[in-house]
Motif scaffolding. Structure first.
Motif, PDB file in Angstrom:
ATOM      1  N   TRP A  48       0.811  -1.217   0.000  1.00 12.51           N
ATOM      2  CA  TRP A  48       0.000   0.000   0.000  1.00 12.51           C
ATOM      3  C   TRP A  48       0.837   1.257   0.000  1.00 12.51           C
ATOM      4  O   TRP A  48       0.456   2.260  -0.600  1.00 12.51           O
ATOM      5  N   ARG A  49       2.011   1.220   0.623  1.00 15.30           N
ATOM      6  CA  ARG A  49       2.910   2.374   0.525  1.00 15.30           C
ATOM      7  C   ARG A  49       3.435   2.486  -0.910  1.00 15.30           C
ATOM      8  O   ARG A  49       3.539   3.586  -1.447  1.00 15.30           O
ATOM      9  N   GLY A  50       3.771   1.350  -1.501  1.00 18.15           N
ATOM     10  CA  GLY A  50       4.239   1.363  -2.883  1.00 18.15           C
ATOM     11  C   GLY A  50       3.187   1.910  -3.828  1.00 18.15           C
ATOM     12  O   GLY A  50       3.490   2.668  -4.753  1.00 18.15           O
ATOM     13  N   ALA A  51       1.928   1.538  -3.603  1.00 17.88           N
ATOM     14  CA  ALA A  51       0.844   2.047  -4.445  1.00 17.88           C
ATOM     15  C   ALA A  51       0.649   3.551  -4.232  1.00 17.88           C
ATOM     16  O   ALA A  51       0.456   4.303  -5.193  1.00 17.88           O
ATOM     17  N   ARG A  52       0.736   3.985  -2.991  1.00 19.66           N
ATOM     18  CA  ARG A  52       0.542   5.413  -2.692  1.00 19.66           C
ATOM     19  C   ARG A  52       1.619   6.272  -3.349  1.00 19.66           C
ATOM     20  O   ARG A  52       1.356   7.355  -3.849  1.00 19.66           O
ATOM     21  N   TYR A  53       2.848   5.802  -3.330  1.00 19.63           N
ATOM     22  CA  TYR A  53       3.968   6.587  -3.857  1.00 19.63           C
ATOM     23  C   TYR A  53       4.404   6.140  -5.252  1.00 19.63           C
ATOM     24  O   TYR A  53       5.470   6.527  -5.726  1.00 19.63           O
ATOM     25  N   GLY A 107       6.020   4.903 -11.458  1.00 21.83           N
ATOM     26  CA  GLY A 107       6.098   4.205 -12.728  1.00 21.83           C
ATOM     27  C   GLY A 107       7.473   4.122 -13.354  1.00 21.83           C
ATOM     28  O   GLY A 107       7.736   3.227 -14.137  1.00 21.83           O
ATOM     29  N   ASN A 108       8.349   5.065 -13.023  1.00 20.40           N
ATOM     30  CA  ASN A 108       9.669   5.060 -13.652  1.00 20.40           C
ATOM     31  C   ASN A 108      10.813   4.944 -12.645  1.00 20.40           C
ATOM     32  O   ASN A 108      11.970   5.063 -13.002  1.00 20.40           O
ATOM     33  N   ARG A 109      10.466   4.729 -11.382  1.00 23.75           N
ATOM     34  CA  ARG A 109      11.477   4.542 -10.348  1.00 23.75           C
ATOM     35  C   ARG A 109      10.816   3.973  -9.108  1.00 23.75           C
ATOM     36  O   ARG A 109       9.603   3.918  -9.014  1.00 23.75           O
ATOM     37  N   SER A 110      11.627   3.593  -8.156  1.00 22.55           N
ATOM     38  CA  SER A 110      11.102   2.986  -6.937  1.00 22.55           C
ATOM     39  C   SER A 110      10.218   3.960  -6.166  1.00 22.55           C
ATOM     40  O   SER A 110      10.595   5.121  -5.973  1.00 22.55           O
ATOM     41  N   ARG A 151      10.286   8.437   0.892  1.00 23.03           N
ATOM     42  CA  ARG A 151      11.393   9.011   1.661  1.00 23.03           C
ATOM     43  C   ARG A 151      11.415  10.530   1.528  1.00 23.03           C
ATOM     44  O   ARG A 151      11.626  11.247   2.503  1.00 23.03           O
ATOM     45  N   LYS A 152      11.168  11.021   0.314  1.00 21.98           N
ATOM     46  CA  LYS A 152      11.188  12.463   0.063  1.00 21.98           C
ATOM     47  C   LYS A 152      10.055  13.168   0.817  1.00 21.98           C
ATOM     48  O   LYS A 152      10.240  14.242   1.375  1.00 21.98           O
ATOM     49  N   GLU A 153       8.884  12.548   0.835  1.00 22.45           N
ATOM     50  CA  GLU A 153       7.725  13.175   1.489  1.00 22.45           C
ATOM     51  C   GLU A 153       7.769  13.068   3.006  1.00 22.45           C
ATOM     52  O   GLU A 153       7.414  14.012   3.704  1.00 22.45           O
ATOM     53  N   THR A 154       8.211  11.920   3.526  1.00 23.61           N
ATOM     54  CA  THR A 154       8.104  11.685   4.969  1.00 23.61           C
ATOM     55  C   THR A 154       9.442  11.684   5.701  1.00 23.61           C
ATOM     56  O   THR A 154       9.458  11.685   6.929  1.00 23.61           O
ATOM     57  N   LEU A 159       9.266   3.560   5.193  1.00 15.51           N
ATOM     58  CA  LEU A 159       8.922   2.401   6.019  1.00 15.51           C
ATOM     59  C   LEU A 159       8.808   1.146   5.168  1.00 15.51           C
ATOM     60  O   LEU A 159       9.126   0.046   5.628  1.00 15.51           O
ATOM     61  N   SER A 160       8.396   1.316   3.932  1.00 11.99           N
ATOM     62  CA  SER A 160       8.332   0.186   3.014  1.00 11.99           C
ATOM     63  C   SER A 160       9.729  -0.402   2.795  1.00 11.99           C
ATOM     64  O   SER A 160       9.924  -1.621   2.828  1.00 11.99           O
ATOM     65  N   TRP A 161      10.715   0.456   2.561  1.00  8.33           N
ATOM     66  CA  TRP A 161      12.086  -0.001   2.335  1.00  8.33           C
ATOM     67  C   TRP A 161      12.662  -0.681   3.581  1.00  8.33           C
ATOM     68  O   TRP A 161      13.310  -1.721   3.490  1.00  8.33           O
ATOM     69  N   LEU A 162      12.431  -0.092   4.747  1.00 11.91           N
ATOM     70  CA  LEU A 162      12.941  -0.690   5.978  1.00 11.91           C
ATOM     71  C   LEU A 162      12.384  -2.096   6.170  1.00 11.91           C
ATOM     72  O   LEU A 162      13.096  -3.007   6.582  1.00 11.91           O
TER      73      LEU A 162
END
Length: 181
Positions: A45-50, A53-56, A62-65, A69-72
């Motif tokens: 769901w974090r991946g869908a929110r952020y 399409g052309n990058r992770s 990370r830029k917004e928050t 947390l998805s990466w961790l």
């Protein structure tokens, strides 16, 4: 297709490519289990929110928050990421500092497959065999990676860049076979 659908399509395309590449190397179980955590509630769901399409999507989170947390969650569950292998450095001259631990070759091979697939998925028609090597080298000086692991993945990606995909997979298969003996 909305963000959840687009994100699902992207991570599934990536996963299927890595699976196919791992199969080429004889890493059947790793291929089948690759990135399953991306379908977990924490990551999906974090991946869908952020999703971009052309990058992770982790970069956007990370830029917004200030943290992804998805990466961790992801790096702590997937041994093909060098960040999984970071621990305290126990050498006497570096107390309490962190260091990259040497990765087993089978996970370095999966990291090779992962980087190749990520470049293909995100770059699409702009992909070249140099893409994964160039991306790795741009960030190389900032990575906390064991020197032997860094040299190993760099060599795999350099063979891909200079000699092409078939030569790179042959090289990685040889490295896997050498480690078994």
């Amino acid at each position: 297709m909305g963000r959840p659908g687009s994100h699902f399509k992207t991570i599934t395309e990536h996963r299927h490519l890595v699976c196919r590449y791992c199969f080429r190397l004889g890493l059947i179980r790793q291929g089948l289990e690759h990135d399953l955590s991306k379908y977990s509630i924490t990551e999906f769901w974090r991946g869908a929110r952020y999703y971009q399409g052309n990058r992770s999507p982790n970069d956007a989170e990370r830029k917004e928050t200030g943290i992804s947390l998805s990466w961790l969650h992801h790096k702590g569950r997937n041994k093909h990421h060098l960040e999984y292998w970071i621990d305290y450095d126990l050498t006497p001259d570096a107390p309490f500092s962190m260091a990259g631990c040497r990765m087993p070759i089978r996970y370095v091979a999966e990291m090779f497959c992962d980087r190749l697939a990520a470049c293909r998925v995100y770059l699409k028609e702009a992909y070249t065999d140099a893409a994964a090597y160039d991306y790795f080298m741009r960030g190389r000086s900032h990575l906390l990676i064991h020197p032997a692991t860094g040299a190993e993945i760099e060599k795999m990606l350099r063979v891909l860049k200079e000699e092409g995909e078939d030569a790179a997979f042959a090289y990685v298969r040889r490295r896997l076979a050498e480690q078994k003996h």
